[in-house]
Design an enzyme around this catalytic site. Sequence first.
Site, PDB file in Angstrom:
ATOM      1  N   SER A 195      -1.712   6.979  -1.892  1.00 51.22           N
ATOM      2  CA  SER A 195      -2.889   6.589  -1.096  1.00 51.22           C
ATOM      3  C   SER A 195      -3.684   5.476  -1.767  1.00 51.22           C
ATOM      4  O   SER A 195      -4.907   5.506  -1.799  1.00 51.22           O
ATOM      5  CB  SER A 195      -3.794   7.812  -0.860  1.00 51.22           C
ATOM      6  OG  SER A 195      -3.077   8.878  -0.298  1.00 51.22           O
ATOM      7  N   HIS A 250       0.862  -1.174   0.000  1.00 46.85           N
ATOM      8  CA  HIS A 250       0.000   0.000   0.000  1.00 46.85           C
ATOM      9  C   HIS A 250       0.901   1.227   0.000  1.00 46.85           C
ATOM     10  O   HIS A 250       1.677   1.439   0.934  1.00 46.85           O
ATOM     11  CB  HIS A 250      -0.914   0.017   1.227  1.00 46.85           C
ATOM     12  CG  HIS A 250      -1.852   1.185   1.251  1.00 46.85           C
ATOM     13  ND1 HIS A 250      -3.104   1.152   0.659  1.00 46.85           N
ATOM     14  CD2 HIS A 250      -1.715   2.431   1.769  1.00 46.85           C
ATOM     15  CE1 HIS A 250      -3.692   2.322   0.824  1.00 46.85           C
ATOM     16  NE2 HIS A 250      -2.869   3.120   1.493  1.00 46.85           N
ATOM     17  N   CYS A 251       0.819   2.015  -1.059  1.00 51.85           N
ATOM     18  CA  CYS A 251       1.724   3.140  -1.242  1.00 51.85           C
ATOM     19  C   CYS A 251       1.137   4.398  -0.605  1.00 51.85           C
ATOM     20  O   CYS A 251       0.103   4.897  -1.068  1.00 51.85           O
ATOM     21  CB  CYS A 251       1.988   3.376  -2.732  1.00 51.85           C
ATOM     22  SG  CYS A 251       3.134   4.737  -3.037  1.00 51.85           S
ATOM     23  N   PRO A 252       1.765   4.945   0.447  1.00 49.34           N
ATOM     24  CA  PRO A 252       1.230   6.171   1.063  1.00 49.34           C
ATOM     25  C   PRO A 252       1.387   7.401   0.171  1.00 49.34           C
ATOM     26  O   PRO A 252       0.686   8.393   0.377  1.00 49.34           O
ATOM     27  CB  PRO A 252       2.051   6.301   2.345  1.00 49.34           C
ATOM     28  CG  PRO A 252       3.321   5.573   2.066  1.00 49.34           C
ATOM     29  CD  PRO A 252       2.964   4.450   1.146  1.00 49.34           C
TER      30      PRO A 252
END
Length: 309
Positions: free
Chosen positions: A163, A158-160
Site C-alpha cells: 500500500s 504503486h505496490c498494492p
Amino acid sequence: MLRSLTPSCFSRGPPLSSRPPAAAKVYQVWPGKNVFFLDGRVICGPEPRGLILSAMSLLLSEWIFLAHVVDVDRPSAHLILISLILMATATVSLLLSATSDPGIIPRSPVSPSEEDGTVVVNGVEMRLKFCRTCKIHRPPRSSHCSACDNCVDKFDHHCPLISQCIGRRNYRLYLLLLCSALVFYTFMFVFSVRRIKAKMDITNAGVFSLVRTLPEPFVLAAFSFMSICALACLLVFHAFLLANNTTSHEMDKGRYRSSPNPYDKGALANIRECLFEELPPPRVDFRAAAEGPAGGESEGDIELSLSFS
C-alpha cells in the site's frame, strides 16, 4: 488587601477563543492522500489493506509452522530460531518499505507555465512534463501516482502489497522485502513438505488421506509455493531492471524505445548506484510548520513550508 500582580502557576490563562491557534504542520495540511503517524514521522499509503494482509500472511505462516510443522515431541530450537529470524527480517523490511517516504516531490503554491520543458541528460533530450495537480514541471524519471496523489522521484510503481509507492528512497527496502520474503517462504515450503513426507512414511497413508488428517502443513506448503513463484518472478524482473538502470514505469511506457537510456552506465555501475550510493534526503519536511498569512486562514489557504534537496 491588594492582590499581588505576580503571575501564579494556578492562575487561569486567557480564554480559549483569544489564544492564538497552534501552528499546523505540513503533514496535517498535505493535499495528498497519504496517512501519517507519530507526528509526521511515519508516512503510509491511503489504503492499508494490502499492508495488513501481507503482514498477516507472514505472521499466520509462522504460527502454522510453529504449531503444526515443528515436531512437538522433539522440537528443534535451531529450527524455531531460524524461522523467527526470517519472519522478523521479512516483517521489518515490509514495515520499513511501507512507511518510508518514497521520494515525494514538493508541490508548488503558484501555477507556472503549463508548457512542457526539456532537459539534456548525458546527451539525450528528456521532456519535463507539467503536473497540473502538483503545479510543477516533473523532474526526469518522476511520475504522479494516482493512488497516493503525489509526484514521486524515480517512480517505479504503486505496490498494492504494501500500500505504498516505490520510488528512489524506498526501492532498496522493497528489494530487501522481496529477498527476505522469498527466503522465508522457501524455508516454510521445504520444512512443510518434509513434515508431510515424514508423516506419510510413518503412517503409510496416501496424500489425500493426509490432507484430511493433517491439513495445516498442506495449506502452508501450497501457500508458500505460490508465494515463491510470485516473489521469484518479481525478483528476476527487478534484477533485470536494476542491471539496466530503468524502472517498471519507464518500461511500461516504452520510454527508451526510440532513444538510448541516458542513465545506463553498465550493469555493475547501475547496481552500485542503486544499492550502495547514499540516498538523497527527503524533499518534503512533513514535520515542519505550514506557514500562511496571518489571521484566520483556512487549510486551503495555507502555504506549505517545504524543504528541497
